[in-house]
Structures are given as structure tokens and as C-alpha cells.
Design a protein around this motif. Structure first.
Motif, PDB file in Angstrom:
ATOM      1  N   ASP A   1      -1.883 -14.231   5.793  1.00  0.00           N
ATOM      2  CA  ASP A   1      -0.424 -14.190   5.754  1.00  0.00           C
ATOM      3  C   ASP A   1       0.058 -14.386   4.318  1.00  0.00           C
ATOM      4  O   ASP A   1       0.434 -15.488   3.904  1.00  0.00           O
ATOM      5  CB  ASP A   1       0.155 -15.268   6.670  1.00  0.00           C
ATOM      6  N   ILE A   2       0.043 -13.313   3.543  1.00  0.00           N
ATOM      7  CA  ILE A   2       0.513 -13.374   2.168  1.00  0.00           C
ATOM      8  C   ILE A   2       1.764 -12.510   2.038  1.00  0.00           C
ATOM      9  O   ILE A   2       2.066 -11.693   2.897  1.00  0.00           O
ATOM     10  CB  ILE A   2      -0.568 -12.879   1.173  1.00  0.00           C
ATOM     11  N   GLY A   3       2.503 -12.682   0.973  1.00  0.00           N
ATOM     12  CA  GLY A   3       3.745 -11.940   0.793  1.00  0.00           C
ATOM     13  C   GLY A   3       3.502 -10.484   0.436  1.00  0.00           C
ATOM     14  O   GLY A   3       2.856 -10.182  -0.564  1.00  0.00           O
TER      15      GLY A   3
ATOM     16  N   LEU B   1      -0.871  -2.189   0.649  1.00  0.00           N
ATOM     17  CA  LEU B   1      -2.229  -2.137   1.194  1.00  0.00           C
ATOM     18  C   LEU B   1      -3.249  -2.589   0.138  1.00  0.00           C
ATOM     19  O   LEU B   1      -4.147  -1.851  -0.256  1.00  0.00           O
ATOM     20  CB  LEU B   1      -2.538  -0.715   1.669  1.00  0.00           C
ATOM     21  N   VAL B   2      -3.053  -3.808  -0.336  1.00  0.00           N
ATOM     22  CA  VAL B   2      -3.950  -4.423  -1.315  1.00  0.00           C
ATOM     23  C   VAL B   2      -4.255  -5.837  -0.821  1.00  0.00           C
ATOM     24  O   VAL B   2      -3.331  -6.638  -0.636  1.00  0.00           O
ATOM     25  CB  VAL B   2      -3.302  -4.483  -2.724  1.00  0.00           C
ATOM     26  N   TRP B   3      -5.523  -6.126  -0.591  1.00  0.00           N
ATOM     27  CA  TRP B   3      -5.927  -7.448  -0.111  1.00  0.00           C
ATOM     28  C   TRP B   3      -7.051  -7.951  -0.999  1.00  0.00           C
ATOM     29  O   TRP B   3      -8.186  -7.510  -0.896  1.00  0.00           O
ATOM     30  CB  TRP B   3      -6.378  -7.360   1.342  1.00  0.00           C
ATOM     31  N   VAL B   4      -6.724  -8.851  -1.902  1.00  0.00           N
ATOM     32  CA  VAL B   4      -7.684  -9.367  -2.875  1.00  0.00           C
ATOM     33  C   VAL B   4      -8.640 -10.339  -2.190  1.00  0.00           C
ATOM     34  O   VAL B   4      -8.239 -11.118  -1.311  1.00  0.00           O
ATOM     35  CB  VAL B   4      -6.936 -10.070  -4.037  1.00  0.00           C
ATOM     36  N   ASP B   5      -9.916 -10.288  -2.604  1.00  0.00           N
ATOM     37  CA  ASP B   5     -10.917 -11.205  -2.046  1.00  0.00           C
ATOM     38  C   ASP B   5     -10.440 -12.646  -2.170  1.00  0.00           C
ATOM     39  O   ASP B   5     -10.002 -13.091  -3.241  1.00  0.00           O
ATOM     40  CB  ASP B   5     -12.249 -11.053  -2.790  1.00  0.00           C
TER      41      ASP B   5
END
Length: 402
Positions: free
Chosen positions: A233-235, A224-228
Motif C-alpha cells: 500500500d504505497i502512494g 506501474l512501478v514497484w520497487v524491491d
């Protein structure tokens, strides 16, 4: 009705536990709330499970046991069983009498229900300002889903667990075993214990909120980490490209964990593929994940030389691994027995059975021995007597006519 001293309710034979003397009223059903209360009972708390006239729904779950649900027995050890109808004045009055002497109350009603029953936090904290009041919900106390029923696998599906459990590009897969429920139970036990600790300083109780939604998200903190600036759709898959995982052998399946350089080299040497360890293309977890299609077939061919149990013995402590076994094998597992994790309990209906002892070890305050889950309403009379209810009141509550 005379008030019985709290000590009468809190007595529990055996060595003291960290929570000995603490009284917990468990009004919850299913898994998350009840097992959270069981974890408190493991630590010495006296837990009184209060069920409605039709009982905890978990009692009705499929079971090969004729007189009781296997799931209910496993989840509700070390509790006293009381049956009360909180929709009736006399049932509510009996609960409020218990609340006066209690330290903790746990329920898993939907947010609007406690107020309708007259047992919401504001009302009960007026009766007992030191009460730790823990509500287990599906989605929390606020927001558009707060009144929706929440269940383990519903939350798994909602929060992405099932999608990530499945193969990339394939169908989502449920994780069986009620993992969200059990983790919520652990959060409950930790949160209540922290609130009890804080109460020693402030002298005041407080509301503790645990939800399956929080549990499902907490279990995925690493994902649960989503960088700006990152795309959608990232790994987020940490499964090492299939090197670490379950593998077929000549007979049975073997789980292997070989993420560290040390264990990767040991694995290659043990399966007689030292050239893989020497290849710079495979010298990191990321590289091995990228080239898994080259590595895994060679690994499977090598593993076909022995059975899963033989590989487990061959790897020893040099490669973390385990042969896939049935849960029945756990009861006589040497390590489980050495740690005294399983004991024999005696249930009033099903008789003797083997089950879990405690989930945590305490050296100086191990806590009293566990005992079997209660049959429905098994301790109603004893608990209400200790709470100061008269014989006439008890008879009215349990439907006995003299």
C-alpha cells in the motif's frame, strides 16, 4: 473469377495521405478495433468494414437517432461497408479474394475463433505473405484468460484503474468514455503503421497483437512501478492533493492545473491569495499535497467570487484552466474550428451531421477528406465488383434474386 488489380480497390479521391494506397480489411466490432482502423482511414488508407449478417453490435447501442447508432457513426467514419457471412463458403471465399489484395486485416475475435473460421494468421499469410494481421483481444493470445470476453470497464476494474480513480478509502469509480478502448485503438494504429514500415524493408507481413489488458497497463505506466522492498500500500496517486483538479465557483466548475512553481504563483496572485505563494510550507507540489486541507478551503472561498467562465477569462493563459462545459459546446468552440477538427458529413440514412475530421495533422500529405460511416452493407456490391466477383456471385452473397 478474374482478379481485379489492387489499384482498383485502393483508389480514394482527394489529397494523398501517409497511408494512401494501403487497403485495410476491418472485421472488428465495438470500439478498439474499429476506431483503430478509422485512424488508419484518417491517414488515407482505404478501409473496408466487413460485418456479419447481424451487423456490428455497436449499431444496436442506445441512440436517439432513429435509423443508426450515434456511436457507430462516430467510430466508423471514412469506411466502405460490406456485409459477409464468413460461416458460409461463399462469404469466406469473397473475404479470401479481398485478402489477396489487402495490406492489413484487423479483427477482434477471441483467439480460437479465427482458426475455426479459416482466417487465422497462418492460413491468411499463405494466401498473402505481405499481409499485416492485427488481432485485438481482451487479454492476449496466451494465458488462462485468453478466451474470456474483454470489455473496457472490465479491464479498468481488473487493472486498478477504478480503485485509483476513486477517493482513497472510498468506492472504486469507473472512468466513462471507453478510455481503454480508445487507447487500444491508438496502439493498433501505431503498431500496424510500424509493421507496414518494416514490411518495406523485409517484404514480409507479420502478426500484430493488441489487447485491452496491454492498453490498460500501458495507460498506467507511471503507476506501474514497484520497487524491491516497497510495501503493497504505497502512494500511486498523482492528483496533487486536490489543488490541481475541479473546483466549485459561484456558478459552475473550473478545472485548474497549478503544479509548477510559475503557475502556482500565478494562481495565488489571480485569486488574491499571494500569502499562499509566499508560504514555504506550500512551495512544492508535495508540500501542497500534504497541506491540501489548509489550502483548498481558502481557494474555494476565493473562487466563489466569480463564475467558472469568468475565472477562465480572468486567468487567461497565466493559469492552465477550463470551465466545465457540455460536449455540445465543442462543436462551435473557436479553437476547435480554427484547427478544423469538425466538419459536416452526409450519411445515407441520417442525413447531414457534424463530426470529427482527423485525429492527426500532416502538412505535406493531409489525406483525402473524411466521409460518413457506412450504413449496413452499403458498399457490398461495389467492393465485391472491384474484387472481381461475378454478378451471380454477388447476388448470392447479398441475397438478391433476379
Amino acid at each position: 473469377m478474374a482478379t481485379t488489380p489492387k489499384s482498383t480497390l485502393s483508389e480514394r479521391a482527394g489529397p494523398a495521405g501517409p497511408l494512401s494506397g494501403v487497403i485495410v480489411l476491418d472485421l472488428s466490432a465495438y470500439i478498439a478495433g474499429p476506431y483503430g482502423c478509422t485512424l488508419l482511414a484518417d491517414q488515407g488508407a482505404r478501409v473496408i468494414k466487413i460485418e456479419p449478417p447481424d451487423g456490428d453490435n455497436l449499431r444496436k447501442y442506445p441512440s436517439t437517432l432513429e435509423d443508426e447508432s450515434r456511436a457507430f457513426i462516430g467510430i466508423n467514419r471514412s469506411k466502405l461497408g460490406v456485409a459477409l457471412d464468413l460461416k458460409k463458403a461463399e462469404g469466406l471465399a469473397a473475404l479470401l479474394r479481398l485478402v489477396r489484395a489487402a495490406d492489413v486485416l484487423v479483427h477482434n475475435f477471441r483467439p480460437g475463433v479465427p482458426k475455426r473460421l479459416g482466417i487465422d494468421f497462418d492460413q491468411l499469410s499463405q494466401i498473402n505473405p505481405r499481409l499485416i494481421y492485427c488481432a485485438v483481444t481482451g487479454y492476449g493470445e496466451k494465458g488462462p484468460l485468453k478466451d474470456k470476453a474483454g470489455y473496457d470497464q472490465v479491464l479498468q476494474t481488473m487493472t486498478g484503474m477504478c480503485t485509483l480513480q476513486g477517493k482513497r478509502g472510498g468506492a472504486p469509480e469507473i472512468i466513462y468514455g471507453s478510455v481503454v478502448d480508445y487507447y487500444a485503438a491508438a496502439l493498433l494504429a501505431g503498431g500496424v503503421s510500424s509493421a507496414l514500415y518494416e514490411r518495406e524493408r523485409s517484404g514480409r507481413g507479420q502478426f500484430v497483437g493488441v489487447s485491452l489488458l496491454r492498453s490498460a497497463l500501458t495507460m498506467q505506466s507511471a503507476r506501474l512501478v514497484w520497487v524491491d522492498g516497497e510495501p503493497r500500500d504505497i502512494g500511486r496517486d498523482f492528483r496533487s492533493g486536490g489543488i490541481t483538479g475541479l473546483h466549485p465557483t459561484r456558478e459552475g466548475y473550473l478545472y485548474i492545473s497549478a503544479n509548477t512553481p510559475h503557475f502556482w504563483r500565478a494562481l495565488c496572485e489571480k485569486v488574491k491569495l499571494p500569502e499562499l505563494a509566499a508560504n514555504e510550507r506550500y512551495d512544492s507540489v508535495r508540500k501542497r499535497a500534504q497541506h491540501a486541507a489548509e489550502i483548498v478551503p481558502k481557494l474555494h472561498e476565493a473562487l466563489h467570487e466569480r463564475t467558472a467562465l469568468e475565472w477562465e477569462a480572468h486567468f487567461g493563459d497565466q493559469v492552465p484552466c477550463a470551465a466545465a462545459r457540455a460536449i455540445e459546446d465543442v462543436f462551435d468552440n473557436e479553437q476547435v474550428l480554427a484547427e478544423e477538427m469538425v466538419t459536416t458529413l452526409d450519411h445515407s440514412l441520417v442525413g447531414k451531421y457534424r463530426g470529427l475530421t482527423r485525429s492527426i495533422k500532416f502538412d505535406r500529405t493531409p489525406g483525402p477528406a473524411p466521409f460518413a460511416a457506412p450504413s449496413f452493407g452499403e458498399h457490398t456490391r461495389a467492393v465485391l465488383e472491384s474484387a472481381g466477383c461475378s454478378e451471380a456471385e454477388i447476388e448470392a452473397l447479398i441475397g438478391v434474386r433476379s
